[in-house]
Design a protein around this motif. Structure first.
Motif, mmCIF file in Angstrom:
data_model
loop_
_atom_site.group_PDB
_atom_site.id
_atom_site.type_symbol
_atom_site.label_atom_id
_atom_site.label_comp_id
_atom_site.label_asym_id
_atom_site.label_seq_id
_atom_site.Cartn_x
_atom_site.Cartn_y
_atom_site.Cartn_z
ATOM 1 N N PRO A 47 0.828 -1.176 -0.053
ATOM 2 C CA PRO A 47 0.034 0.040 0.009
ATOM 3 C C PRO A 47 0.879 1.388 -0.040
ATOM 4 O O PRO A 47 2.124 1.305 0.397
ATOM 5 C CB PRO A 47 -0.870 -0.266 1.449
ATOM 6 C CG PRO A 47 -0.972 -1.691 1.565
ATOM 7 C CD PRO A 47 0.514 -2.128 1.115
ATOM 8 N N GLY A 48 0.070 2.330 -0.497
ATOM 9 C CA GLY A 48 1.050 3.679 -0.710
ATOM 10 C C GLY A 48 1.945 3.965 0.575
ATOM 11 O O GLY A 48 3.062 4.215 0.392
ATOM 12 N N ALA A 49 1.316 4.165 1.836
ATOM 13 C CA ALA A 49 2.222 4.725 2.929
ATOM 14 C C ALA A 49 3.267 3.675 3.209
ATOM 15 O O ALA A 49 4.406 3.936 3.425
ATOM 16 C CB ALA A 49 1.226 4.884 4.206
ATOM 17 N N LEU A 50 3.129 2.037 3.156
ATOM 18 C CA LEU A 50 3.818 1.389 3.470
ATOM 19 C C LEU A 50 5.187 1.313 2.326
ATOM 20 O O LEU A 50 6.238 1.311 2.625
ATOM 21 C CB LEU A 50 3.422 -0.107 3.372
ATOM 22 C CG LEU A 50 4.125 -1.062 3.863
ATOM 23 C CD1 LEU A 50 4.703 -1.049 5.408
ATOM 24 C CD2 LEU A 50 3.414 -2.796 3.983
ATOM 25 N N GLN A 51 4.638 1.554 1.122
ATOM 26 C CA GLN A 51 5.461 1.517 -0.059
ATOM 27 C C GLN A 51 6.562 2.784 0.337
ATOM 28 O O GLN A 51 7.894 2.699 -0.008
ATOM 29 C CB GLN A 51 4.906 1.446 -1.358
ATOM 30 C CG GLN A 51 6.004 1.540 -2.500
ATOM 31 C CD GLN A 51 6.609 0.246 -2.586
ATOM 32 O OE1 GLN A 51 6.252 -0.834 -2.636
ATOM 33 N NE2 GLN A 51 8.224 0.485 -2.675
ATOM 34 N N ARG A 52 6.096 3.727 0.577
ATOM 35 C CA ARG A 52 6.828 4.874 0.738
ATOM 36 C C ARG A 52 7.859 4.823 1.935
ATOM 37 O O ARG A 52 9.040 5.071 1.733
ATOM 38 C CB ARG A 52 5.939 6.339 1.105
ATOM 39 C CG ARG A 52 6.781 7.578 1.589
ATOM 40 C CD ARG A 52 5.774 8.516 1.914
ATOM 41 N NE ARG A 52 4.904 8.099 3.171
ATOM 42 C CZ ARG A 52 5.136 7.804 4.312
ATOM 43 N NH1 ARG A 52 6.531 8.349 4.699
ATOM 44 N NH2 ARG A 52 4.354 7.552 5.184
ATOM 45 N N MET A 53 7.493 4.105 2.954
ATOM 46 C CA MET A 53 8.385 3.885 3.945
ATOM 47 C C MET A 53 9.671 2.843 3.742
ATOM 48 O O MET A 53 10.726 2.989 3.930
ATOM 49 C CB MET A 53 7.499 3.145 5.212
ATOM 50 C CG MET A 53 8.605 3.166 6.482
ATOM 51 S SD MET A 53 7.696 2.270 7.794
ATOM 52 C CE MET A 53 7.177 0.688 7.210
ATOM 53 N N GLN A 54 9.068 1.885 2.844
ATOM 54 C CA GLN A 54 10.179 0.844 2.333
ATOM 55 C C GLN A 54 11.050 1.646 1.533
ATOM 56 O O GLN A 54 12.475 1.360 1.665
ATOM 57 C CB GLN A 54 9.558 -0.250 1.623
ATOM 58 C CG GLN A 54 8.480 -1.160 2.578
ATOM 59 C CD GLN A 54 7.733 -2.174 1.629
ATOM 60 O OE1 GLN A 54 7.754 -1.980 0.249
ATOM 61 N NE2 GLN A 54 7.010 -3.015 2.064
#
Length: 462
Positions: A47-54
């Motif tokens: 998901p967007g927020a998780l991908q950004r953090m990764q």
């Protein structure tokens, strides 16, 4: 080297694409092995927020070196056994999970989230009974105003292990409490790690809780291993955002299986008039470390930290805390209690409280008390109170000792058996902290783990 993430064009975590077909691995070899192993099992885009953090954590890790005992903050905490392992992502095996969940009930909790090897298991979780408007679940369905906080504190204040978590987390649990709303019962987050007989499995659970203005929440994190005899590595991160006037009661109990390794980062930001109260108990795992960072970002902010650490045979338990007070009229109180019960055990406490120049009229106290029950038992304690402001009331202290003869004599003079006297003194030492857990089911599990760790040590007469 081939990118194995399907559905989008990307490079392996821990690498950057300088030009087409050219890959630059992370400098640290263990980090690169771990990131590559996680990339090979990742099949869908996050998901967007998780991908950004990764992506952000992966970029930060390119030049990061994992710590050694030459680093001051890890001088007494040797993590080489982790860094010499060959890490593999945990498989989230369902075998025995319903029984493990049933054994970790918390009757007072209206909500129980079961996180298996870092991924929320909805079938085993109990998500009913929440007030309308409160969100509890995976980060993918969280409100955008909450999801935007994911990874922000860990990226700026987290350790290398927190960055590892951010780059490899396969899911993140999010709790969002809207303004003025109170969650009447505790939210119990149960983390279960499954091992593997042939490899060191790694899981990276992550929790984000956002409390809007004047909200109230009690969250209880409990860590446990599904297989007592297998080695695994739990690398967890929790981020808490406590807005103006909100109150967060946080309870953290670490009861990992003894062969396991446990790293935990808890990062808290507190706005004006907010309250954060932590009660923690660390008993399990052969190697465990908690990095606790709290930043007071407004006037009249209250912070309470209570910790009980028990180190048994072959265990190393470390608590590193950092509290920063930036505004006037803040209060802070920290109590650290550690029992080292074996000659092969070590306890570590590095507590840092910094009162900035603007934090006038601060009232802060820090106390570390340590009990050594065996010859050659070791505790390394470094309380640190740095005061830049000049109108404050601040104290700190440290004590290290065995059981006192006058305490034992008090019981003996009243006809109490020496073994019973020793047992009472040892258990009451930790009860000053653990009584604040309050949930009977949880306290019973903790008491059983303490009894198992201490064994016959408390019964040994001087």
């Amino acid at each position: 080297m081939e990118a194995l993430l399907s559905g989008r064009s990307c490079c392996l975590p821990g690498t950057s694409q300088r030009q087409e077909g050219t890959w630059t691995p992370a400098e640290d070899k263990w980090t690169q092995r771990l990131l590559t192993a996680f990339a090979q099992v990742r099949t869908v885009a996050a998901p967007g927020a998780l991908q950004r953090m990764q992506d952000e954590c992966t970029q930060a890790l390119r030049t990061q070196r994992m710590p050694t005992t030459r680093n001051e903050e890890y001088r007494f905490t040797d993590v080489s056994r982790i860094l010499q392992s060959t890490p593999q992502p945990a498989s989230q095996s369902p075998a025995g999970l319903p029984e493990a969940v049933a054994a970790h009930k918390l009757e007072a909790a209206a909500v129980q989230l079961v996180v298996v090897d870092g991924v929320l298991n909805r079938e085993l979780s109990r998500l009913g009974g929440l007030p309308e408007g409160v969100y509890v679940g995976s980060i993918g369905g969280a409100p955008a105003s909450a999801a935007e906080h994911l990874g922000q504190q860990a990226r700026t204040r987290g350790s290398p292990f927190a960055l590892i978590n951010g780059a490899t987390a396969q899911d993140a649990v999010c709790i969002h409490v809207p303004a003025g709303m109170e969650v009447p019962q505790a939210v119990h987050v149960l983390y279960i790690a499954t091992g593997d007989a042939n490899a060191v499995t790694v899981s990276c659970p992550r929790l984000l809780a956002v409390l809007e203005e004047r909200a109230y929440l009690e969250v209880l994190e409990e860590f446990s291993g599904a297989q007592a005899e297998q080695k695994y590595f739990t690398n967890a991160v929790a981020e808490f955002v406590v807005h103006q006037g909100a109150s967060l009661v946080h309870k953290y109990v670490q009861l990992e299986s003894n062969p396991g390794w446990h790293m935990k980062a808890t990062l808290v930001s507190q706005a004006q008039g907010s309250r954060y109260a932590l009660t923690e108990a660390m008993v399990g795992a052969s190697l465990a470390r908690h990095d606790l960072g709290v930043a007071q970002l407004g006037r009249k902010t209250e912070t309470t930290m209570r910790s009980f650490i028990l180190c048994g045979e072959g265990q190393l338990h470390d608590l590193h805390s950092k509290l920063r007070l930036h505004h006037p009229a803040g209060t802070a109180n920290q109590l650290h209690k550690c029992i080292v019960a074996a000659s092969s055990a070590r306890g570590v406490f590095d507590g840092n409280v910094k009162v900035e120049r603007a934090a006038q009229q601060t009232d802060a106290g820090q106390l570390s008390r340590n009990l050594l029950l065996a010859e050659k038992a070791t505790v390394n304690v470094k309380p640190n109170l740095q005061i830049i402001a000049d109108d404050v009331k601040c104290t700190h202290g440290c004590a290290v000792s065995d059981l006192q003869e006058d305490q034992l004599f008090y019981f003996r003079a009243r006809g109490v058996d020496p073994k019973d006297a020793r047992r009472v003194l040892v258990y009451s030492f930790g009860a000053e902290v653990t009584q604040h857990l309050k949930h009977p089911d949880l306290m019973a599990r903790l008491e059983a783990a303490v009894t198992q760790t201490l064994g016959d040590i408390v019964a040994a007469a001087d």
